[in-house]
Design a protein around this motif. Structure first.
Motif, PDB file in Angstrom:
ATOM      1  N   HIS A 231       1.603   4.284  -3.067  1.00 14.98           N
ATOM      2  CA  HIS A 231       1.503   5.744  -3.033  1.00 14.98           C
ATOM      3  C   HIS A 231       2.662   6.376  -3.821  1.00 14.98           C
ATOM      4  O   HIS A 231       2.489   7.365  -4.517  1.00 14.98           O
ATOM      5  CB  HIS A 231       1.562   6.264  -1.595  1.00 14.98           C
ATOM      6  CG  HIS A 231       0.269   6.176  -0.830  1.00 14.98           C
ATOM      7  ND1 HIS A 231      -0.935   6.668  -1.316  1.00 14.98           N
ATOM      8  CD2 HIS A 231      -0.006   5.693   0.408  1.00 14.98           C
ATOM      9  CE1 HIS A 231      -1.888   6.470  -0.407  1.00 14.98           C
ATOM     10  NE2 HIS A 231      -1.360   5.875   0.645  1.00 14.98           N
TER      11      HIS A 231
ATOM     12  N   GLU B  75      -1.439   6.771   9.345  1.00 17.28           N
ATOM     13  CA  GLU B  75      -1.705   7.401   8.052  1.00 17.28           C
ATOM     14  C   GLU B  75      -2.822   6.704   7.297  1.00 17.28           C
ATOM     15  O   GLU B  75      -3.762   7.324   6.843  1.00 17.28           O
ATOM     16  CB  GLU B  75      -0.415   7.394   7.208  1.00 17.28           C
ATOM     17  CG  GLU B  75      -0.541   7.959   5.797  1.00 17.28           C
ATOM     18  CD  GLU B  75      -0.949   6.926   4.754  1.00 17.28           C
ATOM     19  OE1 GLU B  75      -1.817   7.275   3.948  1.00 17.28           O
ATOM     20  OE2 GLU B  75      -0.448   5.799   4.756  1.00 17.28           O
ATOM     21  N   PHE B  76      -2.706   5.379   7.218  1.00 15.79           N
ATOM     22  CA  PHE B  76      -3.629   4.666   6.344  1.00 15.79           C
ATOM     23  C   PHE B  76      -5.015   4.464   6.935  1.00 15.79           C
ATOM     24  O   PHE B  76      -5.851   3.836   6.342  1.00 15.79           O
ATOM     25  CB  PHE B  76      -3.033   3.333   5.897  1.00 15.79           C
ATOM     26  CG  PHE B  76      -2.087   2.764   6.877  1.00 15.79           C
ATOM     27  CD1 PHE B  76      -0.723   2.952   6.701  1.00 15.79           C
ATOM     28  CD2 PHE B  76      -2.543   2.097   7.984  1.00 15.79           C
ATOM     29  CE1 PHE B  76       0.162   2.454   7.632  1.00 15.79           C
ATOM     30  CE2 PHE B  76      -1.657   1.598   8.910  1.00 15.79           C
ATOM     31  CZ  PHE B  76      -0.297   1.777   8.740  1.00 15.79           C
TER      32      PHE B  76
ATOM     33  N   TYR C  26      -3.754  11.517   2.841  1.00 18.95           N
ATOM     34  CA  TYR C  26      -4.089  11.249   1.448  1.00 18.95           C
ATOM     35  C   TYR C  26      -5.612  11.261   1.319  1.00 18.95           C
ATOM     36  O   TYR C  26      -6.340  11.002   2.274  1.00 18.95           O
ATOM     37  CB  TYR C  26      -3.568   9.871   1.037  1.00 18.95           C
ATOM     38  CG  TYR C  26      -2.082   9.805   0.871  1.00 18.95           C
ATOM     39  CD1 TYR C  26      -1.458  10.374  -0.235  1.00 18.95           C
ATOM     40  CD2 TYR C  26      -1.285   9.170   1.808  1.00 18.95           C
ATOM     41  CE1 TYR C  26      -0.081  10.314  -0.397  1.00 18.95           C
ATOM     42  CE2 TYR C  26       0.097   9.098   1.647  1.00 18.95           C
ATOM     43  CZ  TYR C  26       0.689   9.670   0.543  1.00 18.95           C
ATOM     44  OH  TYR C  26       2.039   9.605   0.384  1.00 18.95           O
TER      45      TYR C  26
ATOM     46  N   GLU D 299      -6.217   6.618  -1.274  1.00 15.59           N
ATOM     47  CA  GLU D 299      -6.155   5.444  -0.405  1.00 15.59           C
ATOM     48  C   GLU D 299      -6.691   4.207  -1.108  1.00 15.59           C
ATOM     49  O   GLU D 299      -6.080   3.138  -1.050  1.00 15.59           O
ATOM     50  CB  GLU D 299      -6.956   5.694   0.880  1.00 15.59           C
ATOM     51  CG  GLU D 299      -6.327   6.709   1.811  1.00 15.59           C
ATOM     52  CD  GLU D 299      -4.855   6.459   2.033  1.00 15.59           C
ATOM     53  OE1 GLU D 299      -4.443   5.287   2.021  1.00 15.59           O
ATOM     54  OE2 GLU D 299      -4.116   7.425   2.199  1.00 15.59           O
TER      55      GLU D 299
ATOM     56  N   HIS E 149      -8.903   7.064   5.663  1.00 14.95           N
ATOM     57  CA  HIS E 149      -8.991   5.885   4.852  1.00 14.95           C
ATOM     58  C   HIS E 149     -10.423   5.447   4.737  1.00 14.95           C
ATOM     59  O   HIS E 149     -11.235   5.750   5.590  1.00 14.95           O
ATOM     60  CB  HIS E 149      -8.104   4.816   5.411  1.00 14.95           C
ATOM     61  CG  HIS E 149      -6.695   4.962   4.949  1.00 14.95           C
ATOM     62  ND1 HIS E 149      -5.743   4.043   5.193  1.00 14.95           N
ATOM     63  CD2 HIS E 149      -6.121   5.915   4.250  1.00 14.95           C
ATOM     64  CE1 HIS E 149      -4.625   4.450   4.650  1.00 14.95           C
ATOM     65  NE2 HIS E 149      -4.826   5.592   4.072  1.00 14.95           N
TER      66      HIS E 149
ATOM     67  N   HIS F 174       0.839  -1.205   0.000  1.00 19.72           N
ATOM     68  CA  HIS F 174       0.000   0.000   0.000  1.00 19.72           C
ATOM     69  C   HIS F 174       0.876   1.258   0.000  1.00 19.72           C
ATOM     70  O   HIS F 174       0.656   2.180  -0.796  1.00 19.72           O
ATOM     71  CB  HIS F 174      -0.922  -0.032   1.231  1.00 19.72           C
ATOM     72  CG  HIS F 174      -1.699   1.221   1.473  1.00 19.72           C
ATOM     73  ND1 HIS F 174      -3.032   1.341   1.138  1.00 19.72           N
ATOM     74  CD2 HIS F 174      -1.336   2.419   2.013  1.00 19.72           C
ATOM     75  CE1 HIS F 174      -3.447   2.564   1.463  1.00 19.72           C
ATOM     76  NE2 HIS F 174      -2.441   3.235   2.000  1.00 19.72           N
ATOM     77  N   GLU F 175       1.872   1.295   0.865  1.00 23.14           N
ATOM     78  CA  GLU F 175       2.721   2.486   0.960  1.00 23.14           C
ATOM     79  C   GLU F 175       3.570   2.663  -0.302  1.00 23.14           C
ATOM     80  O   GLU F 175       3.731   3.774  -0.802  1.00 23.14           O
ATOM     81  CB  GLU F 175       3.623   2.406   2.203  1.00 23.14           C
ATOM     82  CG  GLU F 175       2.861   2.466   3.524  1.00 23.14           C
ATOM     83  CD  GLU F 175       2.029   3.742   3.676  1.00 23.14           C
ATOM     84  OE1 GLU F 175       2.443   4.795   3.164  1.00 23.14           O
ATOM     85  OE2 GLU F 175       0.952   3.677   4.284  1.00 23.14           O
TER      86      GLU F 175
HETATM   87 ZN   LIG Z   1      -2.298   5.317   2.418  1.00 27.32          ZN
END
Ligand SMILES: [Zn+2]
Length: 241
Positions: free
Chosen positions: A107, A201-202, A156, A161, A206, A103-104
């Motif tokens: 980005h 973050e996520f 984000y 996301e 999200h 996932h990261e």
């Molecule tokens: Zn993310």
């Protein structure tokens, strides 16, 4: 994902800022002393990096495991990855760790930082980045995805996301990690966030767990196909903590 993007910053500028932000983070947060944790994250990161196609991919990916109990991770333009030691308790298997790192990395691959900084509400950031000197402005760090640590949350968008989830799912599957573990990972994350009352973050903007798993489920037949193909080609990562 076949979407049009507004990208105002030269890749070189952004990569350079990514490197500087990474250096600053390393000055501010201690790295883990655990060699075992480093080896474990190296195993997962390398397995994923081998499957990244060229294009906008960084030439090299580098990671640091930071001593921080929050279950967080980030990837910066230029391919610099940070993993908090606390993530290794919430991501219960190597495939779940691969889901977060995929996932990261997604980005970065989808140039979300550039797009975010190019968007009108943060247009000033483009100027800030052009002017950045030694001590980085918290806004730049936030624009690059490190806001949670520096007290300025610039998450984000939900679209980013969702896109990172789907690109990350394909990536982990191509690397030979069972993509179904991604759903378990997000469930663990939700459970942890509701217990701890904090969001990495996520999870900040999200998609809800429900939306997220629905999206992942829709993509799962394709991801499982990629996974079985990868296993048949000998992609059988075995990473243990
Ligand atoms: Zn993310």
């Amino acid at each position: 994902m076949g979407r049009r993007q507004l990208l105002l910053l030269p890749d070189d500028d952004l990569d350079r800022q990514g490197l500087e932000a990474y250096a600053q983070y390393k000055r501010d947060v201690p790295a883990t002393p655990s060699e075992g944790d480093r080896d474990y994250v190296a195993c997962v990161t390398q397995s994923l990096a081998e499957e990244v196609e060229s294009g906008h991919a960084p030439a090299t990916w580098e990671f640091t495991v930071f001593e921080d109990p929050t279950p967080n991770a980030f990837a910066l333009p230029g391919g610099k990855i940070g993993v908090h030691s606390g993530l290794l308790d919430v991501a219960e298997t190597d495939a779940q760790l691969a889901a977060v790192l995929g996932h990261e990395m997604a980005h970065v691959l989808a140039q979300h930082s550039n797009e975010r900084i190019s968007a009108s509400q943060v247009a000033d950031l483009a100027l800030l980045i052009a002017d950045a000197t030694t001590d980085m402005d918290p806004q730049i760090l936030a624009g690059l995805g490190l806001g949670a640590h520096y007290g300025l949350i610039l998450p984000y968008s939900r679209a980013h996301e969702s896109e990172a989830d789907l690109i990350g799912l394909d990536l982990m599957a191509r690397a030979g990690f069972d993509p179904r573990e991604a759903v378990l990972l997000w469930r663990n994350m939700e459970k942890n966030a509701s217990e701890e009352g904090a969001g990495p973050e996520f999870l900040s903007t999200h998609p809800t767990y429900r939306t997220r798993t629905q999206d992942l489920d829709r993509r799962m037949p394709r991801a499982l196909h990629l996974y079985h193909e990868a296993r048949a080609r000998g992609r059988t990562p075995w990473c243990r903590r």
